[in-house]
Design an enzyme around this catalytic site. Structure first.
Site, PDB file in Angstrom:
ATOM      1  N   LEU A  33       1.240   4.762   1.234  1.00  0.00           N
ATOM      2  CA  LEU A  33       0.861   3.361   1.479  1.00  0.00           C
ATOM      3  C   LEU A  33       1.780   2.382   0.768  1.00  0.00           C
ATOM      4  O   LEU A  33       2.264   2.619  -0.332  1.00  0.00           O
ATOM      5  CB  LEU A  33      -0.580   3.129   1.027  1.00  0.00           C
ATOM      6  CG  LEU A  33      -1.646   3.996   1.717  1.00  0.00           C
ATOM      7  CD1 LEU A  33      -3.041   3.627   1.200  1.00  0.00           C
ATOM      8  CD2 LEU A  33      -1.595   3.889   3.230  1.00  0.00           C
ATOM      9  N   HIS A  37       0.505  -1.770   4.649  1.00  0.00           N
ATOM     10  CA  HIS A  37      -0.799  -1.145   4.891  1.00  0.00           C
ATOM     11  C   HIS A  37      -1.908  -1.933   4.184  1.00  0.00           C
ATOM     12  O   HIS A  37      -2.985  -2.169   4.740  1.00  0.00           O
ATOM     13  CB  HIS A  37      -0.832   0.278   4.335  1.00  0.00           C
ATOM     14  CG  HIS A  37       0.123   1.238   4.980  1.00  0.00           C
ATOM     15  ND1 HIS A  37       1.184   1.802   4.313  1.00  0.00           N
ATOM     16  CD2 HIS A  37       0.177   1.740   6.230  1.00  0.00           C
ATOM     17  CE1 HIS A  37       1.837   2.628   5.113  1.00  0.00           C
ATOM     18  NE2 HIS A  37       1.253   2.598   6.292  1.00  0.00           N
ATOM     19  N   GLN A  61       2.038  13.778  16.718  1.00  0.00           N
ATOM     20  CA  GLN A  61       2.883  12.665  17.140  1.00  0.00           C
ATOM     21  C   GLN A  61       4.337  12.776  16.678  1.00  0.00           C
ATOM     22  O   GLN A  61       5.135  11.888  16.913  1.00  0.00           O
ATOM     23  CB  GLN A  61       2.287  11.334  16.693  1.00  0.00           C
ATOM     24  CG  GLN A  61       2.419  11.017  15.218  1.00  0.00           C
ATOM     25  CD  GLN A  61       1.660   9.755  14.863  1.00  0.00           C
ATOM     26  OE1 GLN A  61       0.434   9.711  14.948  1.00  0.00           O
ATOM     27  NE2 GLN A  61       2.375   8.715  14.477  1.00  0.00           N
ATOM     28  N   GLN A 150       2.172  -5.117  13.643  1.00  0.00           N
ATOM     29  CA  GLN A 150       3.163  -5.482  14.665  1.00  0.00           C
ATOM     30  C   GLN A 150       4.476  -4.706  14.470  1.00  0.00           C
ATOM     31  O   GLN A 150       5.259  -4.557  15.393  1.00  0.00           O
ATOM     32  CB  GLN A 150       3.450  -6.982  14.599  1.00  0.00           C
ATOM     33  CG  GLN A 150       4.295  -7.465  15.774  1.00  0.00           C
ATOM     34  CD  GLN A 150       4.914  -8.821  15.531  1.00  0.00           C
ATOM     35  OE1 GLN A 150       4.251  -9.706  14.990  1.00  0.00           O
ATOM     36  NE2 GLN A 150       6.163  -8.989  15.896  1.00  0.00           N
ATOM     37  N   ASP A 152       4.889  -1.735  14.470  1.00  0.00           N
ATOM     38  CA  ASP A 152       4.931  -0.718  15.530  1.00  0.00           C
ATOM     39  C   ASP A 152       4.446  -1.375  16.821  1.00  0.00           C
ATOM     40  O   ASP A 152       3.345  -1.106  17.315  1.00  0.00           O
ATOM     41  CB  ASP A 152       4.056   0.474  15.127  1.00  0.00           C
ATOM     42  CG  ASP A 152       4.576   1.126  13.860  1.00  0.00           C
ATOM     43  OD1 ASP A 152       5.516   1.917  13.948  1.00  0.00           O
ATOM     44  OD2 ASP A 152       4.070   0.798  12.763  1.00  0.00           O
ATOM     45  N   MET A 186       8.746  -3.207   5.634  1.00  0.00           N
ATOM     46  CA  MET A 186       8.170  -2.137   4.809  1.00  0.00           C
ATOM     47  C   MET A 186       7.809  -0.960   5.693  1.00  0.00           C
ATOM     48  O   MET A 186       7.317  -1.148   6.810  1.00  0.00           O
ATOM     49  CB  MET A 186       6.926  -2.645   4.092  1.00  0.00           C
ATOM     50  CG  MET A 186       7.268  -3.620   3.020  1.00  0.00           C
ATOM     51  SD  MET A 186       5.795  -4.183   2.196  1.00  0.00           S
ATOM     52  CE  MET A 186       6.535  -5.321   1.045  1.00  0.00           C
ATOM     53  N   SER A 188       6.780   3.531   5.269  1.00  0.00           N
ATOM     54  CA  SER A 188       6.664   4.718   4.408  1.00  0.00           C
ATOM     55  C   SER A 188       7.992   5.464   4.390  1.00  0.00           C
ATOM     56  O   SER A 188       8.370   6.074   3.389  1.00  0.00           O
ATOM     57  CB  SER A 188       5.574   5.643   4.942  1.00  0.00           C
ATOM     58  OG  SER A 188       4.377   4.929   5.096  1.00  0.00           O
TER      59      SER A 188
HETATM   60  P1  AMP Z   1       1.714   4.350   9.452  1.00  0.00           P
HETATM   61  O1  AMP Z   1       1.115   4.829   8.176  1.00  0.00           O
HETATM   62  O2  AMP Z   1       3.190   4.170   9.391  1.00  0.00           O
HETATM   63  O3  AMP Z   1       1.240   5.134  10.633  1.00  0.00           O
HETATM   64  O4  AMP Z   1       1.155   2.879   9.665  1.00  0.00           O
HETATM   65  C1  AMP Z   1      -0.221   2.611   9.659  1.00  0.00           C
HETATM   66  C2  AMP Z   1      -0.429   1.194  10.118  1.00  0.00           C
HETATM   67  O5  AMP Z   1       0.258   0.306   9.255  1.00  0.00           O
HETATM   68  C3  AMP Z   1       0.131   0.945  11.537  1.00  0.00           C
HETATM   69  O6  AMP Z   1      -0.749   0.104  12.242  1.00  0.00           O
HETATM   70  C4  AMP Z   1       1.435   0.261  11.250  1.00  0.00           C
HETATM   71  O7  AMP Z   1       1.871  -0.590  12.303  1.00  0.00           O
HETATM   72  C5  AMP Z   1       1.067  -0.566  10.016  1.00  0.00           C
HETATM   73  N1  AMP Z   1       2.270  -0.930   9.283  1.00  0.00           N
HETATM   74  C6  AMP Z   1       3.300  -0.123   8.926  1.00  0.00           C
HETATM   75  N2  AMP Z   1       4.264  -0.826   8.314  1.00  0.00           N
HETATM   76  C7  AMP Z   1       3.834  -2.121   8.279  1.00  0.00           C
HETATM   77  C8  AMP Z   1       4.396  -3.346   7.783  1.00  0.00           C
HETATM   78  N3  AMP Z   1       5.579  -3.378   7.204  1.00  0.00           N
HETATM   79  N4  AMP Z   1       3.665  -4.478   7.925  1.00  0.00           N
HETATM   80  C9  AMP Z   1       2.443  -4.458   8.526  1.00  0.00           C
HETATM   81  N5  AMP Z   1       1.869  -3.344   9.024  1.00  0.00           N
HETATM   82  C10 AMP Z   1       2.553  -2.184   8.906  1.00  0.00           C
END
Ligand code: AMP
Length: 284
Positions: A33, A37, A61, A150, A152, A186, A188
């Site tokens: 995170l 997140h 995925q 957004q 993604d 940002m 991960s």
């Molecule tokens: P992930 O853990 O990468 O699957 O992301 C989980 C959620 O966090 C998804 O809805 C992503 O679009 C969102 N997310 C990832 N990076 C960012 C970011 N830099 N800003 C806002 N939301 C994010």
């Protein structure tokens, strides 16, 4: 913060909360995170009595098994960060809780055009895997509100379609992309970049700003060629795509008609780390 590993336990607890009229917001993640997140958690907390965050690195995925193996895991820190945010619930299921071996049915989601372009084209099967896990998570949590980033962009559109195909009663909220001070989105996956690579990776943000400034003055082919060259010059190893598309359905465009809302999207490799980013070009 309550921590659940079993879907049944989470469902029983959530049902009791919902029976007292509480609204549930849901933030699905794959962990490692960061502030992006946590921003989604904050959005959910503002609008719901209960916020559920899930951490599940979804094997379905990852079209590249090496990407899955290398996906960063920082669970202790994640729990600490969620507690700091006063997140109400963490759902942390093991793989066989989401994919019980005895329930090995093949699902297919009719995503149509959406899974043939951009991420869909370069990561075959990726969005089917995203839908597979999200269908299960939404069935378990049954949230009133769902919060996604957004960052993604195409994934948000896929989930919007999933919600309508599967008639989930959840409302999707798309939250803006959080960036590092200099502008790098940002992610991960940034944990896998060296300090030097992170600096080079800024070229994606700069390219998006360049497209936002120039998209109404030049042909999209010229702009895309310029951006590809800038990214290669900055040290990107490979570019999957630089595209400008309609904001509502991601139709790829070669020119602007002076009215349609458009978005620029980029995917490129810094070393072996694949980065994606996007920016609306037509908003202030
Ligand atoms: P992930 O853990 O990468 O699957 O992301 C989980 C959620 O966090 C998804 O809805 C992503 O679009 C969102 N997310 C990832 N990076 C960012 C970011 N830099 N800003 C806002 N939301 C994010």
């Amino acid at each position: 913060m309550m921590l659940f590993k079993k879907k049944k336990d989470l469902q029983t607890w959530l049902l009791a909360q919902k029976e007292t009229g509480k609204q549930v917001g849901f933030v699905p993640t794959m962990g490692a995170l960061h502030q992006g997140h946590l921003f989604l958690i904050q959005c959910s907390k503002k609008e719901n009595e209960i916020t559920v965050c899930s951490i599940f690195v979804n094997p379905a995925q990852f079209n590249d098994p090496k990407d899955f193996e290398k996906y960063p895991v920082t669970l202790e820190k994640d729990i600490y960060l969620l507690e700091q945010q006063h997140c109400d619930v963490l759902f942390l299921p093991p793989v066989d809780e989401i994919y019980p071996p005895q329930e090995n049915k093949e699902e297919h989601y009719e995503l149509g055009y959406l899974e043939t372009v951009l991420e869909g084209k370069f990561r075959p099967g990726h969005f089917q895997g995203v839908c597979k896990v999200m269908h299960r998570l939404l069935t378990i949590v049954q949230p009133h509100h769902l919060y996604m980033g957004q960052k993604d962009y195409q994934q948000c559109m896929v989930i919007k379609k999933l919600i309508s195909l599967s008639k989930f009663p959840a409302t999707l909220h798309i939250c803006p992309t959080l960036r590092e001070k200099e502008g790098l989105a940002m992610s991960s996956r940034n944990l896998r970049l060296s300090v030097e690579q992170k600096e080079k990776a800024l070229a994606v943000y700069k390219a998006l700003l360049y497209l936002k400034k120039e998209f109404s003055h030049f042909s999209f082919d010229t702009l895309k060629a310029n951006v590809q060259q800038r990214l290669l010059d900055a040290g990107f190893a490979k570019i999957d795509y630089v595209e400008i598309a309609t904001a509502d359905d991601l139709s790829l465009l070669t020119a602007w008609d002076n009215k349609t809302p458009v978005v620029a999207l980029i995917a490129a490799f810094m070393g072996d780390v694949r980065l994606i980013d996007n920016m609306a070009l037509t908003t202030a």
